[in-house]
Design a protein around this motif. Structure first.
Motif, PDB file in Angstrom:
ATOM      1  N   GLN A  82      68.172 -82.479  51.076  1.00 36.62           N
ATOM      2  CA  GLN A  82      67.296 -81.824  51.765  1.00 36.62           C
ATOM      3  C   GLN A  82      67.564 -82.381  53.349  1.00 36.62           C
ATOM      4  OE1 GLN A  82      63.739 -83.793  50.208  1.00 36.62           O
ATOM      5  NE2 GLN A  82      63.057 -81.519  49.415  1.00 36.62           N
ATOM      6  N   ALA A  83      67.987 -83.756  53.351  1.00 36.72           N
ATOM      7  CA  ALA A  83      68.076 -84.338  54.646  1.00 36.72           C
ATOM      8  C   ALA A  83      69.537 -83.607  55.484  1.00 36.72           C
ATOM      9  CB  ALA A  83      68.555 -85.663  54.539  1.00 36.72           C
ATOM     10  N   TYR A  84      70.496 -83.488  54.588  1.00 38.84           N
ATOM     11  CA  TYR A  84      71.717 -82.764  54.936  1.00 38.84           C
ATOM     12  C   TYR A  84      71.440 -81.242  55.475  1.00 38.84           C
ATOM     13  CZ  TYR A  84      76.600 -80.674  54.212  1.00 38.84           C
ATOM     14  OH  TYR A  84      77.632 -79.862  54.686  1.00 38.84           O
ATOM     15  N   ALA A  85      70.682 -80.457  54.823  1.00 41.25           N
ATOM     16  CA  ALA A  85      70.362 -79.052  55.413  1.00 41.25           C
ATOM     17  C   ALA A  85      69.395 -79.326  56.499  1.00 41.25           C
ATOM     18  CB  ALA A  85      69.369 -78.470  54.170  1.00 41.25           C
ATOM     19  N   LEU A  86      68.702 -80.240  56.676  1.00 40.38           N
ATOM     20  CA  LEU A  86      67.857 -80.151  57.843  1.00 40.38           C
ATOM     21  C   LEU A  86      68.590 -80.783  59.054  1.00 40.38           C
ATOM     22  CD1 LEU A  86      64.464 -81.918  56.618  1.00 40.38           C
ATOM     23  CD2 LEU A  86      64.635 -79.707  57.546  1.00 40.38           C
ATOM     24  N   LEU A  87      69.500 -81.746  58.868  1.00 38.82           N
ATOM     25  CA  LEU A  87      70.540 -82.153  60.032  1.00 38.82           C
ATOM     26  C   LEU A  87      71.384 -81.209  60.191  1.00 38.82           C
ATOM     27  CD1 LEU A  87      70.962 -85.657  58.418  1.00 38.82           C
ATOM     28  CD2 LEU A  87      69.804 -85.312  60.502  1.00 38.82           C
ATOM     29  N   LEU A  94      72.536 -87.976  66.892  1.00 40.13           N
ATOM     30  CA  LEU A  94      72.737 -89.539  66.135  1.00 40.13           C
ATOM     31  C   LEU A  94      71.507 -89.790  65.440  1.00 40.13           C
ATOM     32  CD1 LEU A  94      73.882 -92.745  67.978  1.00 40.13           C
ATOM     33  CD2 LEU A  94      71.616 -92.619  66.940  1.00 40.13           C
ATOM     34  N   VAL A  95      71.671 -90.360  64.272  1.00 40.72           N
ATOM     35  CA  VAL A  95      70.218 -90.603  63.555  1.00 40.72           C
ATOM     36  C   VAL A  95      70.132 -92.368  63.769  1.00 40.72           C
ATOM     37  CG1 VAL A  95      69.554 -91.047  61.163  1.00 40.72           C
ATOM     38  CG2 VAL A  95      70.531 -88.739  61.794  1.00 40.72           C
ATOM     39  N   PHE A  96      68.818 -92.607  64.016  1.00 39.01           N
ATOM     40  CA  PHE A  96      68.489 -94.270  64.153  1.00 39.01           C
ATOM     41  C   PHE A  96      67.652 -94.500  62.857  1.00 39.01           C
ATOM     42  CE2 PHE A  96      66.086 -97.667  65.139  1.00 39.01           C
ATOM     43  CZ  PHE A  96      67.225 -98.802  65.696  1.00 39.01           C
ATOM     44  N   SER A  97      68.040 -95.351  62.020  1.00 43.33           N
ATOM     45  CA  SER A  97      67.221 -95.980  60.999  1.00 43.33           C
ATOM     46  C   SER A  97      66.869 -97.220  60.982  1.00 43.33           C
ATOM     47  CB  SER A  97      68.434 -95.875  59.752  1.00 43.33           C
ATOM     48  OG  SER A  97      67.728 -96.415  58.741  1.00 43.33           O
ATOM     49  N   VAL A 107      70.297 -91.306  55.861  1.00 39.27           N
ATOM     50  CA  VAL A 107      71.555 -92.039  56.237  1.00 39.27           C
ATOM     51  C   VAL A 107      72.580 -91.304  55.735  1.00 39.27           C
ATOM     52  CG1 VAL A 107      73.086 -93.937  56.323  1.00 39.27           C
ATOM     53  CG2 VAL A 107      70.584 -94.139  57.106  1.00 39.27           C
ATOM     54  N   VAL A 108      72.578 -91.225  54.410  1.00 35.65           N
ATOM     55  CA  VAL A 108      73.662 -90.501  53.349  1.00 35.65           C
ATOM     56  C   VAL A 108      74.042 -89.058  54.067  1.00 35.65           C
ATOM     57  CG1 VAL A 108      74.663 -89.728  51.329  1.00 35.65           C
ATOM     58  CG2 VAL A 108      73.464 -92.037  51.477  1.00 35.65           C
ATOM     59  N   GLY A 109      72.830 -88.350  54.219  1.00 34.95           N
ATOM     60  CA  GLY A 109      73.062 -86.915  54.834  1.00 34.95           C
ATOM     61  C   GLY A 109      73.815 -87.025  56.075  1.00 34.95           C
ATOM     62  N   ALA A 110      73.240 -87.893  56.859  1.00 36.74           N
ATOM     63  CA  ALA A 110      73.908 -87.740  58.211  1.00 36.74           C
ATOM     64  C   ALA A 110      75.286 -88.294  58.075  1.00 36.74           C
ATOM     65  CB  ALA A 110      73.110 -88.816  59.102  1.00 36.74           C
ATOM     66  N   TRP A 111      75.875 -88.928  57.443  1.00 38.44           N
ATOM     67  CA  TRP A 111      77.071 -89.488  57.075  1.00 38.44           C
ATOM     68  C   TRP A 111      77.974 -88.325  56.455  1.00 38.44           C
ATOM     69  CZ3 TRP A 111      80.134 -89.715  52.481  1.00 38.44           C
ATOM     70  CH2 TRP A 111      81.571 -90.412  52.842  1.00 38.44           C
ATOM     71  N   LEU A 112      77.476 -87.539  55.646  1.00 38.14           N
ATOM     72  CA  LEU A 112      78.085 -86.439  54.886  1.00 38.14           C
ATOM     73  C   LEU A 112      78.406 -85.255  56.152  1.00 38.14           C
ATOM     74  CD1 LEU A 112      76.102 -85.892  51.935  1.00 38.14           C
ATOM     75  CD2 LEU A 112      78.711 -86.454  51.995  1.00 38.14           C
ATOM     76  N   ARG A 113      77.333 -85.032  57.194  1.00 45.59           N
ATOM     77  CA  ARG A 113      77.272 -84.449  58.419  1.00 45.59           C
ATOM     78  C   ARG A 113      78.198 -84.844  59.703  1.00 45.59           C
ATOM     79  NH1 ARG A 113      76.060 -78.849  58.057  1.00 45.59           N
ATOM     80  NH2 ARG A 113      74.063 -78.696  56.848  1.00 45.59           N
ATOM     81  N   ARG A 114      78.792 -86.193  59.310  1.00 45.77           N
ATOM     82  CA  ARG A 114      79.405 -86.764  60.314  1.00 45.77           C
ATOM     83  C   ARG A 114      78.792 -87.009  61.806  1.00 45.77           C
ATOM     84  NH1 ARG A 114      81.905 -87.292  56.191  1.00 45.77           N
ATOM     85  NH2 ARG A 114      83.999 -87.020  55.840  1.00 45.77           N
ATOM     86  N   ILE A 115      77.409 -87.278  61.469  1.00 48.22           N
ATOM     87  CA  ILE A 115      76.735 -87.508  62.471  1.00 48.22           C
ATOM     88  C   ILE A 115      76.345 -89.018  62.637  1.00 48.22           C
ATOM     89  CG2 ILE A 115      74.260 -87.531  63.418  1.00 48.22           C
ATOM     90  CD1 ILE A 115      73.741 -84.888  61.835  1.00 48.22           C
ATOM     91  N   PRO A 116      76.553 -89.575  63.864  1.00 47.37           N
ATOM     92  CA  PRO A 116      76.623 -91.015  63.939  1.00 47.37           C
ATOM     93  C   PRO A 116      75.224 -91.600  63.534  1.00 47.37           C
ATOM     94  CG  PRO A 116      77.466 -90.041  66.004  1.00 47.37           C
ATOM     95  CD  PRO A 116      76.998 -88.956  65.052  1.00 47.37           C
ATOM     96  N   VAL A 117      75.268 -92.787  62.863  1.00 47.23           N
ATOM     97  CA  VAL A 117      74.076 -93.530  62.485  1.00 47.23           C
ATOM     98  C   VAL A 117      74.126 -94.975  62.916  1.00 47.23           C
ATOM     99  CG1 VAL A 117      72.752 -94.537  60.512  1.00 47.23           C
ATOM    100  CG2 VAL A 117      74.155 -92.322  60.339  1.00 47.23           C
ATOM    101  N   ILE A 118      72.986 -95.489  63.649  1.00 42.23           N
ATOM    102  CA  ILE A 118      72.781 -96.841  63.995  1.00 42.23           C
ATOM    103  C   ILE A 118      71.490 -97.318  63.163  1.00 42.23           C
ATOM    104  CG2 ILE A 118      72.001 -98.362  65.700  1.00 42.23           C
ATOM    105  CD1 ILE A 118      73.511 -96.612  67.776  1.00 42.23           C
ATOM    106  N   SER A 119      71.703 -98.229  62.603  1.00 43.27           N
ATOM    107  CA  SER A 119      70.419 -98.897  61.830  1.00 43.27           C
ATOM    108  C   SER A 119      70.041-100.138  62.449  1.00 43.27           C
ATOM    109  CB  SER A 119      70.990 -99.265  60.403  1.00 43.27           C
ATOM    110  OG  SER A 119      71.927-100.060  60.234  1.00 43.27           O
ATOM    111  N   CYS A 137      76.971 -96.760  58.543  1.00 47.55           N
ATOM    112  CA  CYS A 137      76.403 -96.846  59.910  1.00 47.55           C
ATOM    113  C   CYS A 137      77.570 -97.261  60.728  1.00 47.55           C
ATOM    114  CB  CYS A 137      75.344 -98.091  59.740  1.00 47.55           C
ATOM    115  SG  CYS A 137      73.732 -97.500  58.929  1.00 47.55           S
ATOM    116  N   ARG A 138      77.507 -96.843  61.996  1.00 47.79           N
ATOM    117  CA  ARG A 138      78.593 -97.202  62.909  1.00 47.79           C
ATOM    118  C   ARG A 138      78.252 -98.554  63.430  1.00 47.79           C
ATOM    119  NH1 ARG A 138      80.353 -92.603  67.303  1.00 47.79           N
ATOM    120  NH2 ARG A 138      80.832 -91.811  65.319  1.00 47.79           N
ATOM    121  N   ARG A 139      76.932 -98.627  63.730  1.00 48.54           N
ATOM    122  CA  ARG A 139      76.549-100.097  64.437  1.00 48.54           C
ATOM    123  C   ARG A 139      75.207-100.312  63.885  1.00 48.54           C
ATOM    124  NH1 ARG A 139      79.317-103.159  67.352  1.00 48.54           N
ATOM    125  NH2 ARG A 139      78.128-103.288  69.129  1.00 48.54           N
ATOM    126  N   ILE A 140      74.926-101.714  63.648  1.00 49.74           N
ATOM    127  CA  ILE A 140      73.765-102.368  62.897  1.00 49.74           C
ATOM    128  C   ILE A 140      73.009-103.350  63.909  1.00 49.74           C
ATOM    129  CG2 ILE A 140      73.034-103.654  60.935  1.00 49.74           C
ATOM    130  CD1 ILE A 140      75.668-102.823  59.546  1.00 49.74           C
TER     131      ILE A 140
END
Length: 353
Positions: A82-87, A94-97, A107-119, A137-140
């Motif tokens: 669902q997240a993969y489809a919505l993203l 970017l996704v912020f978690s 976060v996993v859906g964003a990674w599959l979409r190659r969207i940067p994630v910061i948590s 995640c790219r940055r924590i």
């Protein structure tokens, strides 16, 4: 236009820092969306925010045996899809978690979409969801220096926790007016977090007469926790305090609470003397015990363990805290404060795709 998806939920502590960041993002003209669970507290807290909310399936990360554990992997996989489809449809930069089990599929859906994630991790030791998410995640961002020992050093940045403006700008007079209190006695604020704390609630009900000798008492019992006793002069109970919480916190002389990291950080930032009653290991992963133990050792916090909690020990601990208030206020000035919102927004800007 910059577009950011925020995620995090399960408790208010996974949502309130996101609210502070989203306010800053909207002020910059960014488009903001939120991914959460269908029935979580995050949806309730954001229902009047005007932020677009998208629900995804989540699998709770339990540390105990339950038949539900058999179905949670399927729920998690559905949430990732669902997240993969919505993203893919929303195409955020970017996704912020903020963590919590709802964040994992996003976060996993964003990674599959190659969207940067910061948590962001609030506790001294990372929670299970953030540990699972860290490879994606790219940055924590972390709240406390001590957390660096538990995460990949190359990804970690010390930012503190975003604090809502209503906490930083709380007005003590407005808080007293909201509660119907005056200046005759100091105010004791007792709360157990967004979901309440039954053992603390029951104890306060028993000892409130003794507390009222020296204090006016505001007791936040948690949503849907209705108690049969009636309010009395100088004693006010609330299920939950939202917009006025910053004013009530400003009005309080001392605070009794659990040891969640976000509340702790707010106490440190505004210099509020406090007594922590951390969740015991039987009811948590031990993060609150670690938070409380560290900051007791540093001299910032008074602590009373739940296993030692009795009517008399509680009253003695409150009296000791009140007596120690001048020293604690001075010591809390030494806590290193970060410009958390600016630091995290800066990290977001540097990592946009």
């Amino acid at each position: 236009m910059v577009s950011i998806v925020f995620t995090g939920g399960g408790s208010a502590g996974h949502v309130t820092p996101n609210i502070a960041l989203m306010d800053a993002a909207v002020a910059r003209g960014w488009r903001v969306q939120y991914f959460g669970s269908a029935e979580g507290i995050e949806r309730t807290m954001l229902k009047d925010s005007g932020i677009s909310y998208y629900a995804v399936s989540v699998g709770k990360l339990r540390r105990y045996f339950s038949l539900e554990n058999l179905f949670d992997p399927l729920r998690l996989l559905l949430g990732v899809w669902q997240a993969y489809a919505l993203l893919g449809r929303l195409k955020p930069n970017l996704v912020f978690s903020k963590g919590g089990f709802v964040a994992v599929p996003v976060v996993v859906g964003a990674w599959l979409r190659r969207i940067p994630v910061i948590s962001h991790e609030s506790d001294v030791t990372p929670g299970l969801a953030n540990r699972i998410c860290s490879p994606f995640c790219r940055r924590i961002c972390i709240t406390f220096e001590e957390t660096k020992a538990y995460l990949p050093p190359s990804k970690v940045i010390l930012t503190g926790t975003p604090v809502r403006s209503e906490i930083l700008e709380g007005d003590a007079r407005k808080g007293r007016d909201f509660l119907g209190f005056n200046d005759s006695k100091p105010i004791l604020l007792v709360f157990g977090g967004s979901l309440g704390a039954a053992k603390i609630n029951d104890l306060v009900e028993r000892v409130v007469g003794a507390l009222l000798v020296d204090f006016q008492v505001v007791h936040v019992v948690g949503r849907d926790n209705i108690y049969s006793g009636r309010d009395r002069p100088g004693y006010v109970r609330k299920e939950f305090i939202s917009e006025e919480f910053g004013d009530v916190l400003a009005a309080a002389s001392i605070v009794v609470s659990r040891a969640g990291a976000n509340s702790l950080y707010e106490f440190f930032v505004i210099g509020k003397p406090h007594l922590l009653i951390p969740l015991p290991l039987a009811a948590s992963r031990g993060d609150q015990l670690e938070n409380a133990g560290l900051f007791k050792a540093k001299g910032f916090s008074h602590v009373l363990l739940e296993e030692d909690l009795t009517d008399d020990s509680f009253l003695d601990a409150v009296s000791a805290l009140q007596a120690d208030t001048p020293v604690l206020r001075q010591r809390l000035l030494e806590f290193p404060r970060q410009h958390s919102i600016n630091l995290i927004i800066g990290e977001i800007e540097q990592n946009l795709r």
